[in-house]
Structures are given as C-alpha cells and as structure tokens.
Design an enzyme around this catalytic site. Structure first.
Site, PDB file in Angstrom:
ATOM      1  NE  ARG A   1      -2.091  13.280  18.268  1.00  0.00           N
ATOM      2  CZ  ARG A   1      -2.120  12.618  16.844  1.00  0.00           C
ATOM      3  NH1 ARG A   1      -2.491  11.419  16.608  1.00  0.00           N
ATOM      4  NH2 ARG A   1      -0.844  13.400  16.360  1.00  0.00           N
TER       5      ARG A   1
ATOM      6  CB  SER B   1      -2.018   8.631  14.854  1.00  0.00           C
ATOM      7  OG  SER B   1      -2.934   8.943  14.086  1.00  0.00           O
TER       8      SER B   1
ATOM      9  CE  LYS C   1      -4.625   6.360  11.228  1.00  0.00           C
ATOM     10  NZ  LYS C   1      -5.126   7.811  11.330  1.00  0.00           N
ATOM     11  CE  LYS C   2      -2.705   3.428   5.725  1.00  0.00           C
ATOM     12  NZ  LYS C   2      -3.394   3.204   4.235  1.00  0.00           N
TER      13      LYS C   2
ATOM     14  CG  ASP D   1      -2.349   1.058   1.238  1.00  0.00           C
ATOM     15  OD1 ASP D   1      -2.264   1.639   0.015  1.00  0.00           O
ATOM     16  OD2 ASP D   1      -2.662   1.259   1.927  1.00  0.00           O
ATOM     17  CE  LYS D   2      -0.350   6.932  -2.268  1.00  0.00           C
ATOM     18  NZ  LYS D   2      -0.948   8.458  -1.776  1.00  0.00           N
ATOM     19  CG  HIS D   3      -0.726   6.479   4.805  1.00  0.00           C
ATOM     20  ND1 HIS D   3      -2.123   6.687   4.965  1.00  0.00           N
ATOM     21  CD2 HIS D   3       0.014   7.706   5.555  1.00  0.00           C
ATOM     22  CE1 HIS D   3      -2.246   7.692   5.744  1.00  0.00           C
ATOM     23  NE2 HIS D   3      -1.186   8.142   6.136  1.00  0.00           N
ATOM     24  CB  SER D   4      -0.353  10.549   1.000  1.00  0.00           C
ATOM     25  OG  SER D   4      -0.175  12.047   0.993  1.00  0.00           O
TER      26      SER D   4
ATOM     27  CB  THR E   1      -8.398   8.397  -1.163  1.00  0.00           C
ATOM     28  OG1 THR E   1      -6.956   8.984  -1.301  1.00  0.00           O
ATOM     29  CG2 THR E   1      -8.485   7.486  -2.269  1.00  0.00           C
TER      30      THR E   1
HETATM   31  N1  URA Z   1      -2.765  11.565  10.077  1.00  0.00           N
HETATM   32  C1  URA Z   1      -3.036  10.516  10.897  1.00  0.00           C
HETATM   33  O1  URA Z   1      -3.342   9.710  10.798  1.00  0.00           O
HETATM   34  N2  URA Z   1      -2.671  10.642  12.371  1.00  0.00           N
HETATM   35  C2  URA Z   1      -2.064  11.921  12.644  1.00  0.00           C
HETATM   36  O2  URA Z   1      -1.558  12.137  13.793  1.00  0.00           O
HETATM   37  C3  URA Z   1      -1.522  12.853  11.704  1.00  0.00           C
HETATM   38  C4  URA Z   1      -2.122  12.866  10.634  1.00  0.00           C
END
Ligand code: URA
Length: 437
Positions: free
Chosen positions: A168, A183, A187-188, A80-83, A120
């Site tokens: 936060r 964070s 998730k990733k 996967d790619k995450h930005s 996205t």
């Molecule tokens: N994107 C995220 O998912 N978490 C953060 O803390 C900052 C950007």
C-alpha cells in the site's frame, strides 16, 4: 478461486464475499498471489470501496493470518492504548506504567517511527540495554510480574498486514479508511484485550489531517473493535503542533521519566494532560474505576506516590534495560550535540505550525526513518518552544534543534522557520482533546 476473478469483481464495483476475502488474504500469506495482483485488488478497493461487512471480513481474515495472544490466565483486565501516530507523541511511555499501577494489565505491541512520525520502540531503545524483541513467553512473564510489557510486532501477529502495508505504501493506497481500520485492528485485536483506547490524531502532524476524516476513522475503528468483542473507545486529539516539549527519541523518553517522577516543567504539561485523559478512559472502561473522577484520583495517587515510576523501573529491569535511568533521566540527554535555535523573523502570534515538517526535520537529522531499514540516532531532537497562540518578537526562539553537525542545523533551521506562521491576529485556542467516541 482465481485472483483475476476476485480482482474483476471489485473492479466492476461488486461487494466481495467472505470466501473471496479469505482467498485473497490466504494468497497474500502463501505467496500464491503475485504482488501485481495484490496491488491491483488494493487499488480496486481504494477506488470502488469496501462496505462494512467487507471491512469486518478483511479485518478478521488479516487477524486470522496469524495467532492471538492467549492472556486468559492473567486475572487483571487487559487494556491497551494505540495512537494513529504523531509528532512528539510519547504518551504510551507514561500511560503503560500508569495504567499498570492503577490495576490493569497492559500488553503493548508498538511500532517504529517511519516518515514524519515517531515510534514507541525507538524511544524505548534509547534506554541502554532495553530489549523490545522479547518472545511471547517472556512477554507474558514480564506482564504478569509488573503489569506492563512492551514489544514490537512479531511474525505471528497479523503477518498479512506487513506485506499489505508495504505494498500500500508503494502504490498510494494507504489513505483509505477501511484499509487503515483492517490494518490497525488486525494487529490490536491479536493482543487478546478486554479494552482498547485509541488516540486518533487530527491536524497538520497527523496521518489523517482533516477533523471530519479523523472522526470517521475513530468511529470505524470503534465499531470494528466492538464487532470483535473488544470494548473500544477513541479520543480525537490535536496534532496541529508537536505534543509537549521534545520530538526525538532519547529526549522524549527523558520527558516521560520527568513526568513519572513528578518533575514535569510547563512545556511537558500537554504530554501529562493527554496521558491522564487516555489512562482515565482505559481505567473506566476496564471497570477498575467507577467514574472518570475516581479514575483521575487513582491516577493522581499513582503518580504522586511514585507507584507508576516504580512499575516502569521494574519493567525496564525485566526487559534488560538499565533501571538507574529512572533516577537520572538526564543521562538520556547526550553531551556534545550542536544546538541551533529557530528564530522568528517578525513580531506577532504563532498561528500555525507545519507539524509534518517538524517530524520530517527530526527524521532528516537522523532521529527517524525515511525508509523502514534506516537506522535511528536516539540522541537528536527538536525542542518545541513556542506553541500556537504564543506571542513572539522578531529574533525570539521558536524552537531548538539538537543535532550532530552545524551544517545539518543550518539546513533544517531554515526549513523549520518556514513551518511556523506568525500573524498579527491571535488565533483561537486549540483544545488538546477534540472529541470522545
Ligand atoms: N497504521 C497502520 O498500522 N496501518 C495503516 O494502514 C495506517 C497506519
């Protein structure tokens, strides 16, 4: 373990034990910690810091607050790619079908736009009928049959992050690298990946704007991924101006389909270039390509033969969308919008673009969200005409606002005019990919 003891330990500058961190995350999830206790600890962490062990421990506890996707019966490498988020940052919509056409499975969990950045999921929802809320069994079926599946975060994936991120956001504790890393990675890592490529943005439209901080973030993300046995790499890429031609959901989707159809115009080329760089990185690290050159030639074939477009067509069909959009992407551009130019007030060179302001302007005309619960207008957009280094003459168009009402256009045009700096000296060239980590 009482919350007060854990808060006091961090307040006094002590490193937290793994047990204390697990107790904190358990308390966030079962709601035995009050919001004021959670935010007190977050602020203590923000001020006193987390060491690497604590950061890994927090990432693991947040990951384990939910479940991991089991994709072990899919034989292809999973990548996967995450930005980290930007303005006009639409590469996921090119990369996912392109990487799938080159032989990797792409289980992509994406987000929605918030504040100045796009998301996205909102771009996908500009396709009539496209469903981003598919349950895991369907997600897996789609992934198996076309090589890519695209959905939003579910309640099962790192639920602790949802609560922590909201707190936060409300208490000015977002911009601290170990918290950002925990964070994003919680998730990733839940995607069950072999390879993760991160696009860490830097510049005026990025969430972390200074290059040195983007580099620190990229290193911390990669080290964390590797600690959890995911082959993780990052490119640090320019976000000092909007990426490519459009900023706005339907228009960005249109730009991606034009790229996949081999019909990109010059203004869309940066989107294509960055998509190629990131896809090549995925293919090499997933070992479906033997070298970057090999990856580039696979990518050229997948684009030139239409194989990547066909992957996307199949994905759209499987996720309930109208696949005919692939033949007529101009249907994404809605009729009846007001078009208003943003014009230069002097001669010179574009030396700086307040990209954050461009992203906020698109949100202000309805294309994004100021608050998480806001609805999004998929039709509106900003067209980025002049880029940093371009010469302009007084009265020339810097960009075009596509919005619903003239009154919006007048208000936004003035703000956007101020976002452009025009100077008498030609600025140095901006590189799209600044570094590879
Ligand atoms: N994107 C995220 O998912 N978490 C953060 O803390 C900052 C950007």
């Amino acid at each position: 373990m009482h919350p007060q003891e854990i808060i006091a330990a961090k307040r006094d500058g002590k490193a937290l034990t793994d047990e204390q961190i697990s107790a904190f995350i358990a308390g966030v999830c079962d709601e035995s910690w009050a919001d004021y206790q959670i935010t007190a600890l977050l602020m203590a962490i923000f001020i006193r810091g987390l060491n690497r062990r604590e950061q890994y421990s927090l990432t693991g506890a947040m990951l384990n607050s939910g479940t991991m996707m089991d994709l072990s019966d899919i034989d292809l490498p999973k990548a996967d790619k995450h930005s980290t988020g930007g303005v006009g940052d639409k590469t996921s919509l090119v990369i996912a079908p392109l990487a799938a056409a080159c032989g990797v499975a792409v289980p992509m969990i994406s987000g929605r736009g918030l504040g100045h950045t796009g998301g996205t999921l909102d771009k996908l929802e500009s396709i009539p009928g496209f469903d981003v809320n598919i349950p895991f069994p369907k997600f897996k079926k789609v992934l198996k049959s076309c090589g890519l599946a695209l959905c939003g975060q579910t309640k099962q994936i790192a639920p602790a992050d949802k609560k922590l991120y909201a707190l936060r956001d409300a208490t000015a504790t977002v911009p601290y690298i170990p918290l950002i890393v925990a964070s994003i990675m919680s998730k990733k890592l839940a995607e069950g990946l072999d390879v993760l490529v991160l696009d860490v943005k830097t510049g005026s439209g990025a969430f972390i704007q200074k290059y040195a901080d983007s580099l620190k973030l990229a290193n911390a993300l990669c080290e964390t991924g590797k600690t959890f046995s995911v082959n993780t790499h990052a490119l640090i890429t320019d976000m000092s101006q909007p990426l490519g031609k459009y900023v706005g959901n339907g228009f960005e989707m249109y730009e991606c389909l034009k790229i996949l159809r081999g019909e990109a115009d010059d203004a869309m080329l940066p989107t294509l270039e960055l998509s190629i760089e990131l896809t090549a990185c995925m293919l090499v690290h997933a070992r479906v390509a033997t070298s970057t050159n090999n990856a580039l030639s696979m990518i050229e074939t997948a684009l030139g033969s239409g194989a990547a477009l066909e992957r996307f067509r199949k994905n759209i069909e499987l996720q309930g969308g109208d696949p005919k959009i692939c033949d007529k992407p101009e249907r994404l551009l809605k009729k009846g919008l007001t078009e208003a130019p943003v014009v230069a007030d002097r001669n010179g060179f574009v030396s700086d673009i307040g990209t954050f302001a461009v992203g906020r302007a698109v949100s202000d005309i309805g294309g994004g969200r100021i608050r998480a619960e806001d609805t999004v207008d998929h039709a509106v957009a900003y067209e980025s005409v002049k880029k940093i280094g371009d010469s302009v003459r007084r009265g020339e168009t810097l960009g075009i606002i596509h919005c619903r009402r003239q009154s919006q256009a007048d208000l936004i045009a003035a703000k956007l005019r101020d976002a452009y700096k025009i100077s008498g000296v030609m600025p140095g060239a901006t590189k799209l990919v600044r570094a590879s980590v």
